[in-house]
Enzyme design. Structure first.
Site, mmCIF file in Angstrom:
data_model
loop_
_atom_site.group_PDB
_atom_site.id
_atom_site.type_symbol
_atom_site.label_atom_id
_atom_site.label_comp_id
_atom_site.label_asym_id
_atom_site.label_seq_id
_atom_site.Cartn_x
_atom_site.Cartn_y
_atom_site.Cartn_z
ATOM 1 C CE LYS A 299 47.831 39.182 23.342
ATOM 2 N NZ LYS A 299 48.454 37.773 22.865
ATOM 3 C CG HIS A 300 43.509 39.617 26.166
ATOM 4 N ND1 HIS A 300 42.521 40.415 25.573
ATOM 5 C CD2 HIS A 300 44.207 38.594 25.291
ATOM 6 C CE1 HIS A 300 42.652 39.949 24.341
ATOM 7 N NE2 HIS A 300 43.487 39.112 24.211
ATOM 8 C CG ASN A 468 41.923 32.434 42.853
ATOM 9 O OD1 ASN A 468 41.836 33.339 43.616
ATOM 10 N ND2 ASN A 468 41.317 31.240 43.129
ATOM 11 C CG HIS A 628 38.756 40.111 40.931
ATOM 12 N ND1 HIS A 628 38.419 39.044 40.411
ATOM 13 C CD2 HIS A 628 39.247 39.669 42.245
ATOM 14 C CE1 HIS A 628 38.564 37.945 40.911
ATOM 15 N NE2 HIS A 628 39.129 38.268 42.169
#
Length: 628
Positions: A299-300, A468, A628
């Protein structure tokens, strides 16, 4: 009648019949079929060179060698074949221009209406590990020259640079009696993009050779660094980007390379494809690292859950609403996804799934009853594909991962006018990472095989979690993932709360909740989580209680704490070092027995002492896994 547009010199013609074509291809896919169409049905004269000419003759097609056409032999070990005025004059001459027509007549230059070529496989030669000299020999000179000549004169000549264009060129000629100006412009644009990409690859490789030889630095500031050109081929548009107002949006591939997936059903969105890419890499690596079927629930762009195929206990069966007999008969792929989905079933609502193995009917039937947007896998049985294609009214997204896809070693991303580049995070997490540096009491002998497996599962999971991040694993599945927090201890607290919820879903009072008939599966999932959390508003409590035959007695904090004291054997993995012992202190509250982290903090000794105090076994992997 052909539509004629005025030009500075000569005429720019809409429809150009093809009477002579020059063919020189290293990739001979489909070339015989195309040339058979051109010669047999359209009476096109074929010019060719070397291996291409042989392939055409072997297929029974007549063709004229370029050396015969030009009157000049191929020479210099084939370095000079098509670099001749009769070739480039025939390509560059402006039709209808009196001066050009006179020059062609005087020099016996015939018109060439189409060039079909692809360039020497330079990138593939480099990738094969070839020696410097062999790479140099695979720098195409004649090909790019013909490509550019033909593309420049696209008003009259047609450049074809890939087998994926062959069907379009045949259809155009069949429908119009020649090539249209619109098609020639489109193909010319692609040809120039290919030329730029090809030269960029050579320049980048050359600079790397110089750097490795100590002759220059690719990071110098004196202007000698190579320009990196990445050429994209649009594949399909997307409805919108991350948000509805972010239009246009689309997916492109690198020119000359495939996409990593094939769309078998549905229309994927921007976030769907980001989830699919990350989820697929996660399960692919889990499979390779553990040898077990693997699954993830995304999810996302972060995993809500991930797991490998480890048998369920009877208590887990009750918590996941499956009978022990049914669970025992699940295929490994179905078992892995059942575990992944049940790590955090509230967050997995509307997930994007990924599995490492071919999707079978068992796996498809589990997905059928869950609220999910799509799946990516290396393949599907016919029965499974039929089930999935019928989900969500036919809109369920089904992607097939290409087994032979190899991504570039360096990845690029554009953000706010800046282009970031980095080597892909291609580190392979293995058992060795978990056993090479165990710094707590007992050493490596204190690690069980199950603990090593869970360390690998948790570490690969956080590798694909927005940083993180920390992740908790037990019995081959993630039981809590904390993503994207600025403070590491907040990651631990977020994920730790999910671990507590996962454990407490197995509490007798939770398992004993008596729902009314007709309460939907996801509503039951949500109701159990809210029962565990217990922090209802007055209005929420009324709606929550209405789902039960008998209003449940509260699950008290004392009962929760007593139950959580039994928690043990949990693994925590962190994508970066623990800067303080507070994360370990908090992890002790949810049954953590094993810790995997990169290490490298000035507080490593303090964190190690903290682990020893709680009886935890900690491995320093020496690999940071920010994402990221």
């Amino acid at each position: 009648m052909a539509h004629i547009l005025s030009a500075v010199s000569g005429s720019e013609t809409d429809i150009v019949p093809i009477t002579r074509a020059l063919i020189s291809v290293s990739d001979k896919t489909g070339i015989v079929d195309l040339c058979t169409f051109l010669h047999t049905t359209k009476n096109v004269e074929l010019l060719s060179t070397g291996g291409t000419a042989k392939a055409l003759r072997d297929a029974g097609l007549p063709c004229i060698d370029v050396s015969e056409y030009t009157g000049s032999p191929e020479c210099l070990d084939g370095r000079v074949k098509t670099l001749h005025p009769k070739v480039h004059g025939g390509l560059l001459a402006v039709r209808g221009n009196a001066k050009h027509e006179q020059d062609m007549l005087e020099n016996k230059i015939g018109k060439i209406d189409m060039t079909i070529l692809n360039l020497y496989p330079f990138a593939a030669t480099v990738a094969s590990g070839a020696e410097f000299g062999q790479c140099i020999e695979n720098i195409d000179i004649g090909g790019p020259s013909m490509l550019r000549s033909t593309a420049k004169n696209h008003a009259f000549t047609t450049i074809v640079t890939g087998p994926d264009q062959y069907d379009e060129i045949k259809a155009c000629i069949e429908d119009h009696g020649g090539t249209t100006l619109a098609l020639r412009k489109k193909f010319a644009a692609r040809a120039f993009a290919l030329s730029a990409s090809y030269d960029s690859a050579i320049a980048t490789w050359f600079a790397k050779q110089l750097e490795e030889g100590g002759e220059s630095s690719s990071s110098s500031s004196n202007g000698s660094s190579p320009v990196v050109t990445r050429v994209y081929k649009p594949e399909f548009p997307l409805k919108y980007g991350c948000n509805p107002h972010q239009k246009p949006a689309g997916i492109s591939s690198l020119l000359g390379a495939d996409l990593p997936f094939t769309v078998l059903n549905g229309t994927p969105g921007y976030i769907n494809l980001l989830d699919a890419a990350n989820a697929w890499l996660l399960v692919k690596e889990l499979r390779e690292a553990t040898g077990l079927a693997a699954a993830s629930s995304f999810k996302h762009v972060s995993p809500a859950g991930a797991a490998v195929a480890v048998p369920l206990t009877d208590v887990e069966c009750a918590a996941y609403e499956i009978t022990p007999d049914a669970a025992a008969n699940l295929t490994p792929t179905a078992l892995a996804y059942l575990r992944a989905r049940n790590a955090d079933p509230m967050c997995s609502f509307g997930d994007y799934a990924a599995v490492s193995d071919v999707v079978d009917e068992d796996t498809a039937l589990i997905l059928k009853k869950e609220v999910s947007d799509g799946i990516v896998a290396p393949g599907y049985t016919p029965q499974a594909l039929d089930i999935l294609k019928s989900k969500k009214g036919g809109k369920f997204i089904v992607l097939e991962a290409k087994a032979n896809f190899v991504p570039d070693a360096v990845e690029y991303r554009e953000v706010y006018g800046m282009t970031f580049s980095q080597r892909r995070n291609d580190v392979v997490i293995t058992k060795e990472h978990m056993t090479k540096n165990v710094v707590t009491k007992g050493g490596v002998s204190a690690l069980t095989e199950d603990a090593i497996r869970d360390m690998i599962v948790a570490s690969i999971c956080v590798k694909y979690t927005q940083s993180n991040s920390v992740g908790f694993a037990k019995d081959g599945m993630m039981v809590g993932v904390g993503a994207g927090q600025q403070s590491r201890v907040d990651c631990v607290k977020l994920a730790g709360r999910k671990v507590s919820t996962w454990y407490l879903r197995q509490h007798p009072k939770v398992l004993g909740l008596q729902f009314k008939a007709g309460v939907k599966r996801q509503d039951r999932v949500n109701a159990r989580v809210r029962y565990i959390e217990g922090d209802f508003t007055d209005e929420e409590r009324v709606r929550w209680e209405a789902q039960f035959e008998t209003v449940p007695e509260p699950l008290t904090d004392v009962e929760k704490n007593e139950f959580m004291k039994k928690a043990t054997g949990v693994t925590i993995s962190s994508d970066a070092f623990f800067p303080f012992r507070d994360s370990i202190d908090h992890a002790s509250k949810v049954g953590v027995s094993f810790v995997a982290q990169p290490g490298g903090s000035v507080q490593d000794a303090q964190v190690t002492e903290c682990c020893d105090a709680y009886g935890m076994v900690m491995s320093l992997t020496d690999v940071r896994l920010f994402h990221h």
